[in-house]
Design a protein around this motif. Structure first.
Motif, short mmCIF file in Angstrom:
data_model
loop_
_atom_site.label_atom_id
_atom_site.label_comp_id
_atom_site.label_asym_id
_atom_site.label_seq_id
_atom_site.Cartn_x
_atom_site.Cartn_y
_atom_site.Cartn_z
N TYR A 53 0.91 -1.30 -0.37
CA TYR A 53 0.05 0.09 -0.38
C TYR A 53 0.89 1.52 -0.10
O TYR A 53 1.97 0.97 1.05
CB TYR A 53 -1.27 0.17 1.27
CG TYR A 53 -2.25 1.01 1.07
CD1 TYR A 53 -3.19 0.92 -0.53
CD2 TYR A 53 -2.04 1.92 1.85
CE1 TYR A 53 -4.23 1.40 -0.30
CE2 TYR A 53 -3.56 2.94 1.50
CZ TYR A 53 -4.48 2.56 0.73
OH TYR A 53 -5.66 3.21 0.66
N GLU A 140 -10.98 -13.73 -2.34
CA GLU A 140 -10.63 -12.16 -3.02
C GLU A 140 -9.55 -13.05 -4.33
O GLU A 140 -8.34 -12.41 -4.30
CB GLU A 140 -10.02 -11.46 -2.40
CG GLU A 140 -11.12 -10.51 -1.23
CD GLU A 140 -12.50 -9.84 -2.45
OE1 GLU A 140 -11.52 -10.16 -3.75
OE2 GLU A 140 -13.36 -9.32 -1.85
N ARG A 222 -2.87 -12.15 -5.80
CA ARG A 222 -4.25 -11.47 -5.87
C ARG A 222 -4.71 -11.15 -4.85
O ARG A 222 -5.33 -9.70 -4.48
CB ARG A 222 -5.06 -12.52 -6.86
CG ARG A 222 -4.42 -12.66 -7.66
CD ARG A 222 -5.94 -14.00 -7.88
NE ARG A 222 -5.11 -14.30 -9.48
CZ ARG A 222 -6.39 -15.53 -10.67
NH1 ARG A 222 -7.65 -15.14 -9.83
NH2 ARG A 222 -5.90 -15.31 -12.20
N GLU A 225 -3.34 -6.96 -3.44
CA GLU A 225 -4.51 -6.55 -4.37
C GLU A 225 -5.28 -6.23 -4.35
O GLU A 225 -5.83 -5.03 -4.58
CB GLU A 225 -4.65 -7.01 -6.17
CG GLU A 225 -2.50 -7.06 -6.78
CD GLU A 225 -2.32 -5.85 -6.58
OE1 GLU A 225 -2.54 -4.69 -6.92
OE2 GLU A 225 -0.52 -5.41 -6.00
N ALA A 226 -6.46 -7.23 -3.94
CA ALA A 226 -7.63 -6.96 -3.95
C ALA A 226 -7.79 -6.63 -2.03
O ALA A 226 -8.24 -4.77 -2.46
CB ALA A 226 -8.25 -7.72 -4.16
N CYS A 228 -5.34 -4.39 -1.17
CA CYS A 228 -5.11 -2.62 -1.44
C CYS A 228 -6.35 -2.10 -2.10
O CYS A 228 -6.72 -0.65 -1.88
CB CYS A 228 -3.69 -2.66 -2.48
SG CYS A 228 -2.77 -3.15 -1.82
N ASP A 229 -6.88 -2.44 -2.52
CA ASP A 229 -8.47 -1.55 -3.47
C ASP A 229 -9.12 -1.60 -2.57
O ASP A 229 -10.17 -0.34 -2.65
CB ASP A 229 -8.73 -2.36 -4.29
CG ASP A 229 -7.80 -2.78 -5.51
OD1 ASP A 229 -7.16 -2.42 -6.04
OD2 ASP A 229 -7.78 -3.24 -6.57
N LEU A 230 -9.41 -2.01 -1.82
CA LEU A 230 -10.76 -1.89 -0.24
C LEU A 230 -9.97 -0.86 0.73
O LEU A 230 -10.94 -0.59 1.18
CB LEU A 230 -10.37 -3.41 0.62
CG LEU A 230 -11.80 -3.54 1.67
CD1 LEU A 230 -12.58 -3.13 0.67
CD2 LEU A 230 -11.26 -4.89 2.47
N ASP A 232 -7.90 2.20 -0.25
CA ASP A 232 -8.50 2.33 -0.87
C ASP A 232 -10.20 3.01 -0.63
O ASP A 232 -10.70 4.16 -0.74
CB ASP A 232 -8.33 2.45 -2.30
CG ASP A 232 -6.38 2.84 -2.64
OD1 ASP A 232 -6.01 3.31 -2.75
OD2 ASP A 232 -6.19 2.44 -3.82
N ALA A 233 -10.84 2.29 -1.09
CA ALA A 233 -11.99 2.09 -0.51
C ALA A 233 -12.73 3.21 0.60
O ALA A 233 -13.68 3.78 1.20
CB ALA A 233 -13.40 1.29 -1.09
#
Length: 243
Positions: A53, A140, A222, A225-226, A228-230, A232-233
């Motif tokens: 991150y 995920e 995988r 990465e998922a 890290c996207d979470l 952000d959200a």
């Protein structure tokens, strides 16, 4: 920043806005994988996500005992009630929030925790001064999610990549022979089994011989990465008014 490795003065200086709370279980994982598999896997994913991150992240110590009474017939398995588990998770999230880390992703490694985590994180959002969401790593990993069993190819692969010394590779054949190819004992859509020993002789569901360190690396990539996207959200989320 891993809290258990830091001093309080260093923690006080942290500029992190989000925290990760790994949650696992101490339960049987066949003859080849350790009782702490779920915790080790959750910690590996949380650490990989934090390392990738772009901004600082606090990683809390893992909660190593979860809702696992279904494995009670296998020696070494530990469990707690759902109410105790939910209360403990809520208290830890509240502790993190008290220091300013009030956006928390609970990184889960055990299927038995999923329902309780969904309930308690919703309760936290509705009633506490924090925002929390659950993240179960094996949900995920794309098409591999459908291969999830118990001590099968996914969990074993992640261990073979991140904690290879914990896997008894010479017991994979034994694990496969004494295992089951499906979780439960089903009549239509009803699972008649309460505990795992009712349908698997050695606790395994799936074929751990199909595991590999290479697959484990892909799974970690995988899921991180998922995660890290979470993150952000979660940072951008406005949870709305609380009580």
């Amino acid at each position: 920043m891993h809290l258990e490795r830091e001093t309080w003065t260093d923690a006080e200086k942290s500029e992190a806005e989000v925290a990760l709370l790994p949650v696992g279980s101490t339960e049987q994982h066949g003859p080849h994988a350790p009782l702490g598999t779920d915790t080790l896997d959750a910690e590996a994913v949380a650490e990989a996500g934090a390392d990738r991150y772009d901004d600082p992240v606090v990683v809390a110590p893992a909660i190593p005992v979860g809702i696992a009474e279904e494995h009670r017939r296998f020696s070494g398995t530990l469990w707690t009630t759902e109410s105790t588990f939910r209360a403990y998770v809520r208290d830890v999230v509240g502790s993190l929030a008290s220091h300013g880390w009030d956006r928390v992703v609970v990184v889960n490694g055990h299927g038995g925790n999923i329902a309780a985590l969904r309930e308690v994180t919703a309760r936290i959002v509705r009633h506490d001064d924090a925002y929390a969401v659950p993240f179960t790593w094996f949900d995920e990993v794309g098409e591999h999610s459908s291969e999830m069993g118990h001590a099968g190819p996914l969990e074993t692969s992640l261990l073979r990549h991140s904690d290879p010394e914990t896997v008894h590779e010479d017991r994979l054949e034994e694990a496969a022979e004494g295992g089951s190819d499906r979780w439960g004992d089903w009549q239509g859509r009803v699972n008649l089994a309460v505990d795992s020993d009712e349908f698997t002789d050695n606790g395994v569901v799936g074929d751990p011989r199909e595991s590999s360190a290479e697959l484990g690396e892909e799974l970690l990539d995988r899921s991180a990465e998922a995660l890290c996207d979470l993150l952000d959200a979660v940072r951008e989320r406005d949870p709305g008014p609380r009580e």
